[in-house]
Design a protein around this motif. Structure first.
Motif, short mmCIF file in Angstrom:
data_model
loop_
_atom_site.label_atom_id
_atom_site.label_comp_id
_atom_site.label_asym_id
_atom_site.label_seq_id
_atom_site.Cartn_x
_atom_site.Cartn_y
_atom_site.Cartn_z
N VAL A 229 0.91 -1.25 -0.04
CA VAL A 229 0.00 -0.22 0.23
C VAL A 229 1.23 1.23 -0.19
O VAL A 229 0.80 1.73 -0.62
CB VAL A 229 -0.94 -0.18 1.40
CG1 VAL A 229 -1.98 1.06 1.09
CG2 VAL A 229 -1.72 -0.83 1.04
N ASP A 230 2.08 1.52 1.09
CA ASP A 230 3.02 2.23 0.68
C ASP A 230 3.37 2.68 -0.18
O ASP A 230 3.57 3.89 -0.61
CB ASP A 230 4.29 2.54 1.20
CG ASP A 230 3.50 2.39 3.28
OD1 ASP A 230 2.42 2.94 3.58
OD2 ASP A 230 4.48 1.95 4.09
N LEU A 231 3.64 2.00 -1.51
CA LEU A 231 4.67 1.50 -2.91
C LEU A 231 3.56 2.48 -4.05
O LEU A 231 3.93 3.19 -4.54
CB LEU A 231 4.29 0.07 -3.10
CG LEU A 231 6.00 0.66 -4.43
CD1 LEU A 231 6.59 1.20 -4.26
CD2 LEU A 231 5.80 -1.09 -4.50
N VAL A 232 2.27 1.62 -3.46
CA VAL A 232 0.55 2.75 -3.97
C VAL A 232 0.94 4.16 -3.87
O VAL A 232 0.73 5.01 -4.84
CB VAL A 232 -0.26 1.50 -4.31
CG1 VAL A 232 -1.52 2.46 -4.66
CG2 VAL A 232 0.38 0.17 -4.90
N LEU A 233 1.33 4.73 -2.80
CA LEU A 233 1.21 5.90 -1.76
C LEU A 233 2.12 6.24 -2.94
O LEU A 233 1.80 7.75 -3.24
CB LEU A 233 0.77 5.92 -1.09
CG LEU A 233 -0.47 4.98 -0.07
CD1 LEU A 233 -0.44 5.88 1.12
CD2 LEU A 233 -1.84 5.70 -0.50
N LEU A 234 2.96 5.89 -2.58
CA LEU A 234 3.98 6.71 -3.21
C LEU A 234 4.11 6.92 -4.71
O LEU A 234 4.37 7.92 -5.00
CB LEU A 234 5.73 5.89 -2.95
CG LEU A 234 7.47 6.33 -3.54
CD1 LEU A 234 7.48 8.18 -2.34
CD2 LEU A 234 8.23 5.23 -3.20
N THR A 235 3.63 5.89 -5.15
CA THR A 235 3.29 6.15 -7.00
C THR A 235 2.49 7.00 -7.26
O THR A 235 2.45 7.93 -8.32
CB THR A 235 2.33 5.02 -7.37
OG1 THR A 235 3.82 4.10 -7.54
CG2 THR A 235 2.63 4.87 -9.93
N ALA A 236 1.54 7.10 -6.07
CA ALA A 236 -0.02 8.07 -6.64
C ALA A 236 0.89 9.02 -5.92
O ALA A 236 0.59 10.71 -6.80
CB ALA A 236 -0.84 7.83 -5.95
N ALA A 237 1.41 9.58 -4.77
CA ALA A 237 1.66 11.04 -4.99
C ALA A 237 2.76 11.70 -5.95
O ALA A 237 3.22 12.68 -6.12
CB ALA A 237 2.69 11.22 -3.41
N GLY A 238 4.32 10.70 -6.69
CA GLY A 238 4.97 11.35 -7.48
C GLY A 238 4.32 11.32 -8.86
O GLY A 238 4.81 12.55 -8.78
N SER A 239 3.19 11.02 -8.76
CA SER A 239 2.57 11.32 -10.03
C SER A 239 1.96 13.21 -10.26
O SER A 239 1.47 13.73 -10.74
CB SER A 239 0.97 10.13 -10.39
OG SER A 239 1.86 9.14 -11.12
N VAL A 240 1.39 12.36 -8.66
CA VAL A 240 0.49 13.94 -8.49
C VAL A 240 1.46 15.52 -8.13
O VAL A 240 1.45 16.65 -8.93
CB VAL A 240 -0.74 13.94 -6.91
CG1 VAL A 240 -0.75 15.34 -6.98
CG2 VAL A 240 -1.21 13.07 -7.22
N ALA A 241 2.52 14.91 -7.75
CA ALA A 241 3.25 15.49 -7.62
C ALA A 241 4.49 16.20 -8.87
O ALA A 241 4.65 17.65 -9.59
CB ALA A 241 4.23 15.62 -6.88
N SER A 242 4.72 15.08 -9.54
CA SER A 242 4.97 15.23 -11.05
C SER A 242 3.93 15.58 -11.70
O SER A 242 3.88 17.44 -13.11
CB SER A 242 5.08 14.41 -12.07
OG SER A 242 5.47 14.24 -13.27
#
Length: 427
Positions: A12-25
């Protein structure tokens, strides 16, 4: 159970990191994939890779913190992962001098941390338990395990059972007391569970994980403690360095607070400000412990005695100091001298040590490590005021001796903050 739990949290943390990176990008570069940012392209890959590597390191360190305890959704460990991710990626980028974006890295970590904390808040609202069937004759230990908040004991089988046994319920763990003598029927049952691929674990390990205590009745020779401790030998000098640096860092504030306490002690009652007492440290070495005086002069003229709730020997200021552990402040000098550590078993008086070493098995084993200003027993049990309490408290001390690590020390420090604020266990 631990493996499944840790993998689920990490996934779940990895999915959240991917989502956070996409939003930040998307907010910084105008695209959810930074490698497609106009004019940057592949130059963003090293930055993304180092951010991911920092996250994986933080996740690994977090998993190690659960090495000897029941895993649970932890806000503190989420913050730790976020800080390691930010700090690790920052250092790696500074050393390699690759392209980076402060806005992208900062937003990614902030968004991930917000999502991770929210996820843990939701997950903590649901109870987490390990369902188990016990094979042991130790009724007292079985009852303590049954009372543990995250242990669901379905049944307790006698090791000498010769009759029919029900199949192990789906999803349950068979917990076997390896100290017990199993009947042929019970040995066959345990073997069948192992061959069927069902989870079978040692009783001592499960008991320690769920209670944070060491079952003294399961100790036979004492090397069961010294052998695990030998594996942590490289941590001992590191722990000493950490203690020294920490004390030096907080010394200006500690000195300022100490002056105020010293004035209060001196003006409120007759007697010296600092109380000195001989205590027993690592390897039974005696040393002088320093504390702010909390009792009237000659409080122990009839011999050493345990502190009890409402102890009439305490001064009004001393009672307040005991409640918030402020009387322990001069022990920072003992930490600098190497007499004690910040975390470890509480150093006891010589008379008590001599008495308990005669009456309580393995009591001397708590001296295998340097004593501490605070400790695992202190934050879980508080003060002991008789021999029975001392035995109970010893189970926590020996757990610390066996599992001493940076992760356990951090857990003790965190709980100590709550202990100071709440006054838990004050005498």
């Amino acid at each position: 159970m631990r493996r499944r739990f840790l993998l689920s949290i990490a996934a779940v943390d990895l999915v959240l990191l991917t989502a956070a990176g996409s939003v930040a990008s998307w907010l910084v570069f105008g695209t959810p994939m930074p490698w497609r940012a106009p004019g940057l392209g592949a130059s963003t890959w090293p930055m993304v890779g180092m951010l991911t590597a920092g996250f994986l390191v933080g996740t690994y360190l977090s998993a190690r913190a659960w090495a000897s305890s029941m895993p649970r959704p932890s806000y503190g460990r989420a913050v730790t992962i976020g800080l390691v991710t930010l700090g690790g990626s920052t250092v790696a980028i500074a050393l390699t001098r690759v392209y980076y974006s402060r806005a992208f890295i900062g937003l990614t970590v902030m968004l991930w941390m917000a999502g991770a904390l929210t996820y843990r808040f939701v997950r903590r609202r649901r109870p987490w338990t390990e369902t188990m069937v016990l094979v042991t004759a130790e009724k007292g230990l079985a009852d303590e395990l049954r009372d543990a908040p995250h242990a669901d004991v379905l049944a307790v089988f006698d090791p000498g059972t010769t009759g029919e046994l029900a199949p192990l319920p789906l999803g349950a763990t068979l917990v076997v007391d390896l100290r017990a003598v199993l009947s042929d029927r019970m040995a066959q049952y345990v073997s069948s569970c192992v061959l069927a691929g069902l989870p079978v674990r040692a009783f001592t390990q499960v008991y320690e994980e769920h209670t944070g205590r060491l079952p003294i009745v399961h100790l036979a020779e004492g090397w069961e403690l010294s052998t695990p401790l030998a594996k942590t030998a490289p941590y001992v000098p590191v722990k000493r360095v950490i203690d020294t640096i920490t004390v030096l860092a907080i010394s200006p504030l500690a000195l300022l607070i100490g002056i105020g306490i010293a004035i209060a002690v001196r003006t409120s009652s007759d007697g010296p400000v600092i109380f000195k007492q001989t205590r027993v440290g690592r390897h039974d070495r005696a040393f002088t412990l320093y504390k702010f005086r909390t009792m009237v002069v000659d409080a122990e003229k009839d011999g050493p005695a345990f502190s009890r709730p409402g102890d009439q020997r305490l001064t009004p200021v001393g009672r307040w100091l005991r409640r918030f552990r402020a009387d322990e402040l001069p022990q920072l000098w003992n930490v600098l001298r190497g007499d004690v550590s910040l975390v470890g078993p509480r150093p006891e008086q010589v008379a008590f040590v001599e008495r308990f070493e005669r009456l309580i098995p393995f009591y001397a084993s708590r001296h295998l490590v340097r004593p501490g200003v605070t400790g695992w027993a202190q934050v879980n049990y508080g003060y002991a005021d008789d021999q029975a309490d001392t035995i109970e408290k010893l189970t926590y001390d020996l757990y610390y001796v066996k599992h001493m690590s940076p992760w356990l020390d951090l857990a003790v420090v965190g709980r100590s903050v709550w202990t100071v604020l709440s006054g838990f266990g004050a005498r």
